[in-house]
Design an enzyme around this catalytic site. Sequence first.
Site, PDB file in Angstrom:
ATOM      1  N   ASN A  48      -0.985  -8.160  -0.166  1.00  0.00           N
ATOM      2  CA  ASN A  48      -0.478  -6.830  -0.548  1.00  0.00           C
ATOM      3  C   ASN A  48       1.035  -6.807  -0.685  1.00  0.00           C
ATOM      4  O   ASN A  48       1.659  -5.745  -0.600  1.00  0.00           O
ATOM      5  CB  ASN A  48      -0.910  -5.793   0.497  1.00  0.00           C
ATOM      6  CG  ASN A  48      -2.409  -5.627   0.553  1.00  0.00           C
ATOM      7  OD1 ASN A  48      -3.083  -5.630  -0.473  1.00  0.00           O
ATOM      8  ND2 ASN A  48      -2.950  -5.502   1.757  1.00  0.00           N
ATOM      9  N   HIS A 134      -8.857   5.093   5.109  1.00  0.00           N
ATOM     10  CA  HIS A 134      -8.844   3.836   5.859  1.00  0.00           C
ATOM     11  C   HIS A 134      -9.564   3.979   7.200  1.00  0.00           C
ATOM     12  O   HIS A 134      -9.618   5.066   7.787  1.00  0.00           O
ATOM     13  CB  HIS A 134      -7.398   3.403   6.088  1.00  0.00           C
ATOM     14  CG  HIS A 134      -7.259   2.022   6.638  1.00  0.00           C
ATOM     15  ND1 HIS A 134      -7.152   1.762   7.980  1.00  0.00           N
ATOM     16  CD2 HIS A 134      -7.224   0.812   6.006  1.00  0.00           C
ATOM     17  CE1 HIS A 134      -7.038   0.454   8.174  1.00  0.00           C
ATOM     18  NE2 HIS A 134      -7.086  -0.141   6.991  1.00  0.00           N
ATOM     19  N   GLU A 172      -5.314   9.316   1.654  1.00  0.00           N
ATOM     20  CA  GLU A 172      -4.415   8.235   1.276  1.00  0.00           C
ATOM     21  C   GLU A 172      -3.774   8.591  -0.061  1.00  0.00           C
ATOM     22  O   GLU A 172      -4.330   9.360  -0.847  1.00  0.00           O
ATOM     23  CB  GLU A 172      -5.175   6.911   1.164  1.00  0.00           C
ATOM     24  CG  GLU A 172      -5.751   6.443   2.493  1.00  0.00           C
ATOM     25  CD  GLU A 172      -6.369   5.064   2.397  1.00  0.00           C
ATOM     26  OE1 GLU A 172      -5.775   4.177   1.758  1.00  0.00           O
ATOM     27  OE2 GLU A 172      -7.452   4.874   2.984  1.00  0.00           O
ATOM     28  N   SER A 176      -7.071   1.712  -0.981  1.00  0.00           N
ATOM     29  CA  SER A 176      -6.854   0.266  -0.916  1.00  0.00           C
ATOM     30  C   SER A 176      -7.945  -0.565  -1.565  1.00  0.00           C
ATOM     31  O   SER A 176      -7.685  -1.702  -1.976  1.00  0.00           O
ATOM     32  CB  SER A 176      -6.699  -0.165   0.547  1.00  0.00           C
ATOM     33  OG  SER A 176      -7.876   0.129   1.285  1.00  0.00           O
ATOM     34  N   ASP A 200      -1.309   9.150   3.976  1.00  0.00           N
ATOM     35  CA  ASP A 200      -1.063   7.749   4.309  1.00  0.00           C
ATOM     36  C   ASP A 200      -0.751   7.031   3.004  1.00  0.00           C
ATOM     37  O   ASP A 200      -1.619   6.839   2.171  1.00  0.00           O
ATOM     38  CB  ASP A 200      -2.309   7.155   4.973  1.00  0.00           C
ATOM     39  CG  ASP A 200      -2.154   5.670   5.297  1.00  0.00           C
ATOM     40  OD1 ASP A 200      -1.143   5.064   4.889  1.00  0.00           O
ATOM     41  OD2 ASP A 200      -3.058   5.109   5.940  1.00  0.00           O
ATOM     42  N   HIS A 203      -0.159   1.961   0.449  1.00  0.00           N
ATOM     43  CA  HIS A 203      -0.185   1.168  -0.778  1.00  0.00           C
ATOM     44  C   HIS A 203       0.596   1.815  -1.924  1.00  0.00           C
ATOM     45  O   HIS A 203       0.577   1.299  -3.037  1.00  0.00           O
ATOM     46  CB  HIS A 203      -1.638   0.926  -1.208  1.00  0.00           C
ATOM     47  CG  HIS A 203      -2.416   0.127  -0.216  1.00  0.00           C
ATOM     48  ND1 HIS A 203      -2.451  -1.247  -0.228  1.00  0.00           N
ATOM     49  CD2 HIS A 203      -3.170   0.516   0.843  1.00  0.00           C
ATOM     50  CE1 HIS A 203      -3.210  -1.682   0.763  1.00  0.00           C
ATOM     51  NE2 HIS A 203      -3.644  -0.631   1.438  1.00  0.00           N
ATOM     52  N   LYS A 232       3.068  -3.987   3.395  1.00  0.00           N
ATOM     53  CA  LYS A 232       2.713  -4.159   1.983  1.00  0.00           C
ATOM     54  C   LYS A 232       3.993  -4.387   1.171  1.00  0.00           C
ATOM     55  O   LYS A 232       4.548  -5.459   1.164  1.00  0.00           O
ATOM     56  CB  LYS A 232       1.935  -2.960   1.466  1.00  0.00           C
ATOM     57  CG  LYS A 232       0.451  -2.940   1.862  1.00  0.00           C
ATOM     58  CD  LYS A 232       0.216  -2.568   3.278  1.00  0.00           C
ATOM     59  CE  LYS A 232      -1.259  -2.483   3.622  1.00  0.00           C
ATOM     60  NZ  LYS A 232      -1.468  -2.162   5.048  1.00  0.00           N
TER      61      LYS A 232
END
Length: 381
Positions: A48, A134, A172, A176, A200, A203, A232
Amino acid sequence: MSALNQRIDRALSQRQHQGLERKIGCVEGGNSRQLSQANREYINFSNNDYLGLASDKQLTQAWQQGLERFGNGSGASPLVTGFCTAHQALEETLCQWLGFERAVLFCSGFSANQALLFTLLEKHDLLLQDKLNHASLLEAGVLSPATMRRFGHNDVEHLKQLLKPNALVVTEGVFSMDGDLAPLADISLATQPHSWLAVDDAHGIGVLGKEGAGSCAQAGIKPDILIVTFGKAFGLSGAAIMCSKPVGDFLTQFARHHVYSTAMPPAQAYALHTAALMIQQQDWRREKLLELSHYYDQQLANVAGYRYTPTAIKPFIIGDADSAVQCAAKLKQKGLWVSAIRPPTVAKGGARLRVTITAAHNQQDILLLTEQLKRIGKESD
């Protein structure tokens, strides 16, 4: 044999029988464009490190400078003697960059997410989470004293049906496993003004938005709470909860993961400060990543298994778990390291190759990968 032994043996046998057994593989250079295992080289499409910072010499030098200035470890929790000028400088830079009053540092994104939900929520609170959040968020929600409900993935109408005043909504920014974006503007509008929104952005931070400020910046919103992780795009590890001063003070007092954990090494905080500056200043990394992502999309248009995403996470859907493992093995034979993702990480029938593109790759790397994925797509027709 004790009941615990029997339980462990039964669970391991069942996982192996289902073809879902996980194994740790020892590699060299897993944080860079190329990795090696058993003296063979592979092009790495499984980390990542979106901006290519994990093995960047400038960042390495910053960590070495941090070690010279601050030593190896922090020696204590933040509230004892573990918080120093390196941590303070990192927090201040994050706040200025991302537009928050406080940044509370943690040693991992997992601990930050758990600390947030365990600390904020009480028995009669309502927690609403995207069903594809997640594991750290979903587990924390289940174990928290609050009532948790999951809304359909990116389904704002379903969220509205579940919403009540004073709820905490958690999503998120970039998911992911699917690489898709949350409809943050619509979610933010739905939660205002009577509920809170926490995002969150593990990514998205560093990759999306002006100066890499993340998916919220790209969507033009400011959530009540933003979780950013450093494993990441920052190329390092750790995390921070971005929030208002009262929330930050509350976490400092009551978040057990923060109060009772040894602080991240100050040398790491010093390197993270450098990484934050590099992310803001080096737009070429995001530009290159975008170019490579577009090239990948062009090469695989109309290929079975390909799924478009607006991010550097490119799932290639196989379906069957065993077939996904076999496809990953075929790619390894061609010198390409791509991880097979299977249940329970993804839903049954959704096993996939999880391709991640980074700024450390080049166009030839993408071409080699897409040619092999085309062959896999033809075989699955």
